[in-house]
Motif scaffolding. Structure first.
Motif, PDB file in Angstrom:
ATOM      1  N   ASN A 145      -5.581  -7.909   0.232  1.00 61.00           N
ATOM      2  CA  ASN A 145      -5.622  -6.713  -0.613  1.00 61.00           C
ATOM      3  C   ASN A 145      -5.822  -5.469   0.232  1.00 61.00           C
ATOM      4  OD1 ASN A 145      -8.675  -5.520  -1.284  1.00 61.00           O
ATOM      5  ND2 ASN A 145      -8.654  -7.632  -0.493  1.00 61.00           N
ATOM      6  N   ILE A 146      -5.334  -4.361  -0.295  1.00 57.95           N
ATOM      7  CA  ILE A 146      -5.430  -3.067   0.369  1.00 57.95           C
ATOM      8  C   ILE A 146      -6.281  -2.149  -0.490  1.00 57.95           C
ATOM      9  CG2 ILE A 146      -4.129  -0.998   1.049  1.00 57.95           C
ATOM     10  CD1 ILE A 146      -3.589  -3.220   2.900  1.00 57.95           C
ATOM     11  N   LEU A 147      -7.234  -1.453   0.133  1.00 59.06           N
ATOM     12  CA  LEU A 147      -7.975  -0.404  -0.548  1.00 59.06           C
ATOM     13  C   LEU A 147      -7.575   0.925   0.064  1.00 59.06           C
ATOM     14  CD1 LEU A 147     -10.094   0.835  -2.388  1.00 59.06           C
ATOM     15  CD2 LEU A 147     -11.851   0.149  -0.742  1.00 59.06           C
ATOM     16  N   ILE A 148      -6.890   1.741  -0.721  1.00 56.49           N
ATOM     17  CA  ILE A 148      -6.445   3.055  -0.267  1.00 56.49           C
ATOM     18  C   ILE A 148      -7.483   4.067  -0.740  1.00 56.49           C
ATOM     19  CG2 ILE A 148      -4.588   4.762  -0.326  1.00 56.49           C
ATOM     20  CD1 ILE A 148      -2.725   2.360  -1.116  1.00 56.49           C
ATOM     21  N   SER A 149      -8.221   4.604   0.222  1.00 58.41           N
ATOM     22  CA  SER A 149      -9.337   5.475  -0.112  1.00 58.41           C
ATOM     23  C   SER A 149      -9.205   6.782   0.641  1.00 58.41           C
ATOM     24  CB  SER A 149     -10.655   4.743   0.210  1.00 58.41           C
ATOM     25  OG  SER A 149     -11.764   5.477  -0.207  1.00 58.41           O
ATOM     26  N   GLY A 150     -10.315   7.393   0.974  1.00 56.94           N
ATOM     27  CA  GLY A 150     -10.276   8.671   1.656  1.00 56.94           C
ATOM     28  C   GLY A 150     -11.679   9.077   2.085  1.00 56.94           C
ATOM     29  N   GLY A 151     -12.002  10.350   1.812  1.00 57.95           N
ATOM     30  CA  GLY A 151     -11.476  11.287   0.845  1.00 57.95           C
ATOM     31  C   GLY A 151     -11.137  10.629  -0.483  1.00 57.95           C
ATOM     32  N   ASP A 152     -10.221  11.281  -1.163  1.00 53.17           N
ATOM     33  CA  ASP A 152      -9.788  10.820  -2.478  1.00 53.17           C
ATOM     34  C   ASP A 152      -8.297  10.522  -2.434  1.00 53.17           C
ATOM     35  OD1 ASP A 152      -8.947  10.738  -5.269  1.00 53.17           O
ATOM     36  OD2 ASP A 152     -10.954  11.484  -5.711  1.00 53.17           O
ATOM     37  N   SER A 153      -7.963   9.259  -2.662  1.00 55.62           N
ATOM     38  CA  SER A 153      -6.572   8.828  -2.500  1.00 55.62           C
ATOM     39  C   SER A 153      -5.616   9.538  -3.451  1.00 55.62           C
ATOM     40  CB  SER A 153      -6.463   7.316  -2.696  1.00 55.62           C
ATOM     41  OG  SER A 153      -6.869   6.945  -3.997  1.00 55.62           O
ATOM     42  N   LEU A 154      -6.100   9.995  -4.608  1.00 54.91           N
ATOM     43  CA  LEU A 154      -5.214  10.668  -5.565  1.00 54.91           C
ATOM     44  C   LEU A 154      -5.132  12.163  -5.329  1.00 54.91           C
ATOM     45  CD1 LEU A 154      -5.743   8.787  -8.954  1.00 54.91           C
ATOM     46  CD2 LEU A 154      -4.300   8.228  -6.987  1.00 54.91           C
ATOM     47  N   CYS A 155      -5.715  12.639  -4.229  1.00 60.11           N
ATOM     48  CA  CYS A 155      -5.510  14.034  -3.829  1.00 60.11           C
ATOM     49  C   CYS A 155      -4.230  14.193  -3.008  1.00 60.11           C
ATOM     50  CB  CYS A 155      -6.701  14.546  -3.024  1.00 60.11           C
ATOM     51  SG  CYS A 155      -8.043  15.144  -4.074  1.00 60.11           S
ATOM     52  N   THR A 167       5.573   0.389   0.117  1.00 59.34           N
ATOM     53  CA  THR A 167       5.380  -0.434   1.313  1.00 59.34           C
ATOM     54  C   THR A 167       4.590  -1.698   1.011  1.00 59.34           C
ATOM     55  OG1 THR A 167       5.478   1.492   2.777  1.00 59.34           O
ATOM     56  CG2 THR A 167       4.372  -0.495   3.627  1.00 59.34           C
ATOM     57  N   PHE A 168       3.440  -1.547   0.369  1.00 60.76           N
ATOM     58  CA  PHE A 168       2.525  -2.684   0.227  1.00 60.76           C
ATOM     59  C   PHE A 168       2.869  -3.582  -0.955  1.00 60.76           C
ATOM     60  CE2 PHE A 168      -0.212   0.406   2.593  1.00 60.76           C
ATOM     61  CZ  PHE A 168      -0.165  -0.292   3.797  1.00 60.76           C
ATOM     62  N   SER A 169       3.589  -3.073  -1.932  1.00 62.88           N
ATOM     63  CA  SER A 169       3.991  -3.945  -3.042  1.00 62.88           C
ATOM     64  C   SER A 169       5.024  -4.973  -2.589  1.00 62.88           C
ATOM     65  CB  SER A 169       4.553  -3.111  -4.200  1.00 62.88           C
ATOM     66  OG  SER A 169       5.744  -2.456  -3.818  1.00 62.88           O
ATOM     67  N   LYS A 170       5.662  -4.746  -1.447  1.00 63.41           N
ATOM     68  CA  LYS A 170       6.676  -5.668  -0.939  1.00 63.41           C
ATOM     69  C   LYS A 170       6.089  -6.772  -0.070  1.00 63.41           C
ATOM     70  CE  LYS A 170      10.295  -2.111  -0.911  1.00 63.41           C
ATOM     71  NZ  LYS A 170      11.132  -1.233  -0.054  1.00 63.41           N
ATOM     72  N   MET A 171       4.832  -6.639   0.323  1.00 68.32           N
ATOM     73  CA  MET A 171       4.232  -7.634   1.218  1.00 68.32           C
ATOM     74  C   MET A 171       3.712  -8.810   0.402  1.00 68.32           C
ATOM     75  SD  MET A 171       2.251  -5.411   4.126  1.00 68.32           S
ATOM     76  CE  MET A 171       3.138  -4.162   5.100  1.00 68.32           C
ATOM     77  N   GLU A 172       4.289  -9.970   0.620  1.00 68.11           N
ATOM     78  CA  GLU A 172       3.984 -11.136  -0.201  1.00 68.11           C
ATOM     79  C   GLU A 172       2.550 -11.616  -0.031  1.00 68.11           C
ATOM     80  OE1 GLU A 172       6.819 -14.214   0.318  1.00 68.11           O
ATOM     81  OE2 GLU A 172       8.523 -13.016  -0.407  1.00 68.11           O
ATOM     82  N   HIS A 173       1.953 -11.401   1.135  1.00 72.43           N
ATOM     83  CA  HIS A 173       0.594 -11.912   1.347  1.00 72.43           C
ATOM     84  C   HIS A 173      -0.470 -11.034   0.698  1.00 72.43           C
ATOM     85  CE1 HIS A 173       1.140  -9.065   4.663  1.00 72.43           C
ATOM     86  NE2 HIS A 173      -0.171  -9.060   4.868  1.00 72.43           N
ATOM     87  N   MET A 200       4.680   6.141 -12.358  1.00 74.76           N
ATOM     88  CA  MET A 200       4.798   5.449 -11.072  1.00 74.76           C
ATOM     89  C   MET A 200       3.825   4.280 -10.993  1.00 74.76           C
ATOM     90  SD  MET A 200       4.705   7.170  -7.282  1.00 74.76           S
ATOM     91  CE  MET A 200       3.094   7.922  -7.536  1.00 74.76           C
ATOM     92  N   PHE A 201       2.599   4.492 -11.432  1.00 74.69           N
ATOM     93  CA  PHE A 201       1.623   3.403 -11.443  1.00 74.69           C
ATOM     94  C   PHE A 201       2.089   2.267 -12.360  1.00 74.69           C
ATOM     95  CE2 PHE A 201      -2.152   6.187 -10.033  1.00 74.69           C
ATOM     96  CZ  PHE A 201      -2.132   5.640  -8.769  1.00 74.69           C
ATOM     97  N   ARG A 202       2.618   2.632 -13.522  1.00 73.41           N
ATOM     98  CA  ARG A 202       3.083   1.615 -14.468  1.00 73.41           C
ATOM     99  C   ARG A 202       4.197   0.772 -13.843  1.00 73.41           C
ATOM    100  NH1 ARG A 202       4.309   4.697 -18.295  1.00 73.41           N
ATOM    101  NH2 ARG A 202       2.513   4.351 -19.679  1.00 73.41           N
ATOM    102  N   GLU A 203       5.140   1.419 -13.180  1.00 73.92           N
ATOM    103  CA  GLU A 203       6.280   0.707 -12.603  1.00 73.92           C
ATOM    104  C   GLU A 203       5.848  -0.235 -11.472  1.00 73.92           C
ATOM    105  OE1 GLU A 203       8.875   3.869 -11.481  1.00 73.92           O
ATOM    106  OE2 GLU A 203       9.653   4.174 -13.532  1.00 73.92           O
ATOM    107  N   TYR A 204       5.008   0.261 -10.590  1.00 72.45           N
ATOM    108  CA  TYR A 204       4.592  -0.576  -9.459  1.00 72.45           C
ATOM    109  C   TYR A 204       3.599  -1.647  -9.879  1.00 72.45           C
ATOM    110  CZ  TYR A 204       7.154   2.031  -5.936  1.00 72.45           C
ATOM    111  OH  TYR A 204       8.171   2.576  -5.185  1.00 72.45           O
ATOM    112  N   ASN A 205       2.860  -1.395 -10.948  1.00 77.19           N
ATOM    113  CA  ASN A 205       1.934  -2.410 -11.447  1.00 77.19           C
ATOM    114  C   ASN A 205       2.678  -3.649 -11.933  1.00 77.19           C
ATOM    115  OD1 ASN A 205      -0.905  -3.090 -12.183  1.00 77.19           O
ATOM    116  ND2 ASN A 205      -0.068  -3.120 -14.255  1.00 77.19           N
ATOM    117  N   ASN A 206       3.939  -3.499 -12.293  1.00 72.40           N
ATOM    118  CA  ASN A 206       4.770  -4.637 -12.697  1.00 72.40           C
ATOM    119  C   ASN A 206       5.206  -5.469 -11.492  1.00 72.40           C
ATOM    120  OD1 ASN A 206       4.757  -4.137 -15.498  1.00 72.40           O
ATOM    121  ND2 ASN A 206       6.357  -2.590 -15.284  1.00 72.40           N
ATOM    122  N   ILE A 207       5.079  -4.889 -10.299  1.00 79.18           N
ATOM    123  CA  ILE A 207       5.438  -5.596  -9.073  1.00 79.18           C
ATOM    124  C   ILE A 207       4.204  -6.242  -8.436  1.00 79.18           C
ATOM    125  CG2 ILE A 207       6.474  -5.375  -6.779  1.00 79.18           C
ATOM    126  CD1 ILE A 207       7.923  -2.860  -7.836  1.00 79.18           C
TER     127      ILE A 207
END
Length: 367
Positions: A145-155, A167-173, A200-207
């Motif tokens: 799993n990846i944690l995208i943080s910061g700062g604030d990742s949604l900034c 990038t990360f939605s394509k990595m099978e592991h 965008m979140f909705r679309e990638y959440n399906n992946i």
């Protein structure tokens, strides 16, 4: 108005803040010196939550600078982030998780921030090294799993967030992707007024499953705006979890903390961790409370919750790992467990630790 433009109207100077608070000239001079080291930025929305007639207002304690920050007892890196940095912008402390510091900017700066040494810097340098980050994660299959943080990742702008997702939605592991953000709390308009982000979140959440890990600290932060921001994320299929920091003068009262936890479960946010405030320079003396007292507060707050609200853990994010405070024998003997550990051999170890009644952190030589 674009959300980026809204942030240009943040309160960032003592002169601006003086329109809402009275400071003596001496206080102004000292606070201006303080901001040279520890910048201030408060969104207009978050400022509106402050009761300016209350000198002890908990929201103000979170956002408004204090002369107490000149007390630099403590450390600027309390959990060994520097030693866990493998690539610029990427930390790998626990085998399964890669932490990406995608930006060092936030919509609003919290005075208790444990990364205050980095506040205000741009994430552009991280993006310049994105290929190295991508390659590291791709090569380390133990990371799930990846944690995208910061700062604030949604900034970050949407196109930068999309690059991480693509990038990360394509990595099978990788099993899922997390975003660490306080945006729903301090600047919910970023979500409410940006349907592109939610889509965008909705679309990638399906992946690949996406989690938002946010940071409510006080029940007054749960407003109609923050509730709507959470609802939009949940309607997109995103699981929203919360990490609270136990802060003196903010939520170090069992009833206040209980109201916060009840409010979170009411709006569909899952209480996750309650963190012991870290002994950061300029933070330690102002916000930390003793561990034994913290345990009592957390347990009394949990006693007022339904099953969902009892799932949280009281955690110290220590240099050696995430240490859960699991029990109290008396005021000087606490039961602790390695909920997560940098050294895999320590994972799950439970022990009783004798500490002074006023101890707020485990010293390295206590381990």
């Amino acid at each position: 108005m674009l959300w980026q433009n809204e942030l240009h109207h943040n309160i960032t100077t003592i002169e601006e803040l003086s329109k809402y608070y009275h400071f003596t000239e001496d206080e102004k001079n000292k606070l201006n010196r303080l901001l040279e080291q520890f910048p201030m930025s408060i969104t207009r929305y978050y400022l509106s939550l402050i009761n300016k007639d209350d000198p002890h207002d908990p929201i103000a304690r979170i956002a408004v600078p204090s002369l107490q920050e000149f007390h630099l007892e403590g450390s600027f890196d309390t959990s060994g982030e520097k030693e866990n940095t493998k690539v610029v912008g990427l930390q790998h402390k626990y085998a399964q998780t890669a932490l990406i510091l995608s930006t060092n900017q936030c919509a609003s700066y919290c005075r208790h921030c444990f990364r205050r040494r980095l506040v205000g810097l741009s994430g552009d340098e991280i993006m310049k090294r994105f290929d190295a980050i991508e390659n590291y994660v791709a090569e380390h299959k133990e990371i799930n799993n990846i944690l995208i943080s910061g700062g604030d990742s949604l900034c970050q702008d949407n196109h930068m967030i999309k690059r991480y997702l693509d990038t990360f939605s394509k990595m099978e592991h990788l099993d899922f992707i997390r975003f660490g953000t306080r945006i729903p709390v301090v600047f919910p308009q970023r979500i409410i007024n940006d349907p592109e982000l939610v889509t965008m979140f909705r679309e990638y959440n399906n992946i690949k499953p996406i989690y938002i890990v946010t940071h409510f600290n006080h029940p007054r932060e749960i407003t109609k705006e923050s509730t709507l921001a959470v609802k939009l994320l949940r309607d997109a299929g995103i699981i929203v979890k919360n990490q609270t920091v136990l802060l003196k003068g903010v939520n170090d009262d069992a009833d206040t903390l209980a109201q916060l936890l009840q409010g979170l479960t009411r709006i569909g946010v899952v209480p996750y961790y309650i963190f012991q405030c870290r002994p950061v320079c300029g933070v330690k003396t102002q916000f930390q409370i003793p561990l034994a007292l913290g345990y009592d507060i957390v347990e009394k707050a949990k006693a007022q919750q339904n099953g969902q609200g009892k799932c949280l853990k009281y955690i110290m994010s220590h240099q050696s790992g995430k240490i859960e405070i699991t029990g109290k024998i008396d005021d000087t003997h606490l039961m602790m467990k390695y909920h997560q550990s940098k050294d895999p051999s320590q994972y799950g170890i439970t022990y009783i630790k004798e500490l002074p009644v006023d101890e707020t952190w485990l010293k390295e030589d206590h381990l």
